[in-house]
Design a protein around this motif. Structure first.
Motif, PDB file in Angstrom:
ATOM      1  N   TYR A 265      39.125  41.921  39.930  1.00  0.00           N
ATOM      2  CA  TYR A 265      39.835  42.883  39.087  1.00  0.00           C
ATOM      3  C   TYR A 265      41.351  42.756  39.236  1.00  0.00           C
ATOM      4  CZ  TYR A 265      40.878  47.486  37.019  1.00  0.00           C
ATOM      5  OH  TYR A 265      41.357  48.499  36.239  1.00  0.00           O
TER       6      TYR A 265
ATOM      7  N   LEU B 279      29.217  41.030  35.499  1.00  0.00           N
ATOM      8  CA  LEU B 279      30.163  41.396  34.451  1.00  0.00           C
ATOM      9  C   LEU B 279      29.578  41.133  33.072  1.00  0.00           C
ATOM     10  CD1 LEU B 279      33.629  40.118  35.783  1.00  0.00           C
ATOM     11  CD2 LEU B 279      32.991  42.481  35.308  1.00  0.00           C
TER      12      LEU B 279
ATOM     13  N   PRO C 180      32.021  45.732  33.417  1.00  0.00           N
ATOM     14  CA  PRO C 180      32.843  45.919  34.620  1.00  0.00           C
ATOM     15  C   PRO C 180      32.457  47.134  35.441  1.00  0.00           C
ATOM     16  CG  PRO C 180      34.115  46.362  32.619  1.00  0.00           C
ATOM     17  CD  PRO C 180      32.833  45.742  32.189  1.00  0.00           C
TER      18      PRO C 180
END
Length: 479
Positions: free
Chosen positions: A294, A425, A430
């Motif tokens: 991230y 993902l 996410p």
């Protein structure tokens, strides 16, 4: 607080005598600073070398026109090789000594760099990354054991310094890459980045050759007590006898095979230690990728999509890793290593859950604060703890093997994270991917809670086959 050296010289006839001499020392000489600097320099180099390829990977890909499969092979080869070789490296170190493996790692690193930048092609890049993985395995599996064998019990928490050095190295490479890129080198930036790693390896190897003594505990365990006594006097302010001759080792540790060593580590009194170090080091490798994947997104969103802006954004986040990594020494001294991991895993679990639940609605300040807090907690407790525990868990004939096995577990966690998180993902998005990753620190918290062993209270045996006394009231191994 240090103890006072005894009035009469201490004998050096065994590894236990070496430990007693280190504990009784009145202080250190300037040489101990070199032990710290040059040994941790190995950690610095390996982290720097890992960042050197990643920081300019896009430029490398553009110049060599690699296919997606070829790029994946180049980026993953060194970690896969390290995963396989870490236990082998530890075993070689237990057999032939700490310094030969540390020095060989630098030779392999220099050759790896020359191959990569002098004759660039996909095939030679793969060979280069194989050598880089071997260098990683030799260095990282051995350096922690080497440092641990110089430390008195009162300073064992200082082993956690390696995590701060890791983030310093990564940040240094990022800053150097930005500086060189600004000179207009274009896509050749990857050559400069890798070349700088090769120069560091060469300089570090020469300095280690001239200034690092062999571990006195390893020497004494093999009966080389005269060399052990000289090494002690070189590094510590302690009065030890100069033995007239070497002695037979208390046990023929040189002939202990790898399978015998593994059986000893996973059986009896060392089983709990091995499970604690291995599980927690694997989970910290897994947990990192919740935020590690991230972070580039955050950096691009906050600092722009340009190479320089995004790189400097990554540097900003790494600062928190530096603070946590070097602060982990004081945290471990105050709480003990296992407890600092336990608290760190708990905090990281909460942060990852918060990030996953509110991924799409985080205000800008929270998008910065949560990853920064994650890196702070991660580097202060979970990240360094498993490797430090492994370096302190075993007698000399098992120490490097134990560090190798633990680092294999950490590399496995990293490899699983790299492979699984992108799939998550793609399948659950996410939010789901980050929430799923919270399982890793939760497992780390459970392991550091129920597998109760503290090196500060129950040190490793000092002689092969010897068992240190068990702390009164110690709970049984949790199955």
């Amino acid at each position: 607080m240090t103890t006072t050296s005894p009035a009469t010289p201490l004998p050096v006839r065994s590894e236990a005598d070496v430990v007693e001499a280190i504990e009784a020392s009145r202080g250190t000489t300037g040489r101990m600073r070199w032990v710290w600097v040059l040994a941790l320099g190995g950690i610095f180099f390996e982290a720097y070398s890992s960042a050197a390829l990643g920081s300019a990977l896009d430029a490398l890909n553009r110049q060599l026109a690699l296919t997606p499969l070829e790029l994946s092979v180049v980026t993953s080869t060194s970690m896969l090789v390290a995963l396989l070789l870490c236990p082998v490296a530890g075993r070689l170190s237990d057999r032939w000594g700490r310094l030969p493996m540390i020095l060989l790692a630098k030779v392999l690193a220099v050759v790896s760099t020359v191959l990569a930048i002098a004759w660039p092609s996909f095939e030679l890049l793969v060979v280069s990354r194989v050598l880089a993985g071997a260098s990683w395995a030799l260095d990282f599996a051995v350096v922690m054991a080497y440092i641990a064998e110089w430390l008195p019990r009162r300073h064992q928490g200082r082993l956690n310094r390696w995590q701060g050095m890791w983030y310093v190295a990564t940040t240094s490479n990022l800053l150097l890459t930005v500086a060189v890129y600004s000179l207009g080198v274009g896509d050749d930036i990857w050559r400069w980045s890798l070349a700088s790693a090769g120069v560091i390896a060469a300089l570090l190897g020469v300095a280690q050759w001239f200034l690092l003594p062999e571990s006195p505990r390893w020497l004494a365990a093999r009966g080389r007590v005269r060399e052990a006594a000289r090494a002690l006097r070189t590094v510590y302010v302690v009065d030890v006898e100069q033995p007239d001759a070497d002695v037979p080792p208390a046990r023929d540790v040189v002939q202990v095979t790898g399978m015998q060593g593994m059986a000893e580590m996973f059986g009896g009194r060392y089983r709990r230690r091995t499970l604690l170090a291995s599980i927690t080091f694997m989970m910290q490798g897994l947990e990192y990728y919740a935020i590690g994947w991230y972070l580039p997104i955050i950096a691009l969103q906050l600092f722009g999509e340009g190479f320089v802006a995004a790189t400097l954004g990554a540097v900003l986040f790494n600062v928190f890793g530096i603070i946590g990594g070097f602060g982990s020494t004081r945290v471990a001294a105050a709480l003990r290593i296992r407890r600092s991991m336990q608290i760190g895993f708990a905090g990281v679990t909460v942060l990852i859950v918060l990030l996953g639940l509110f991924f799409h609605t985080l205000p800008t300040w929270a998008a910065i604060a949560i990853p920064a807090a994650f890196l702070l907690l991660h580097s202060a407790g979970p990240a360094p703890g498993g490797a430090s525990l492994a370096a302190l868990a075993y007698p000399s004939h098992l120490r490097a093997l134990g560090s190798g096995v633990t680092n294999t577990a950490g590399s496995t966690g990293a490899a699983i994270g790299l492979f699984v998180f992108p799939l998550l993902l793609a399948t659950v998005g996410p939010q789901g991917a980050i929430l799923a990753t919270a399982i890793a620190p939760a497992i780390g918290f459970v392991a550091s809670t129920v597998l109760r062993w503290d090196p500060e209270r129950e040190p490793a045996a000092t002689v092969a086959g010897e068992g240190a006394p068990v702390t009164a009231g110690e709970p049984p191994l949790v199955h």
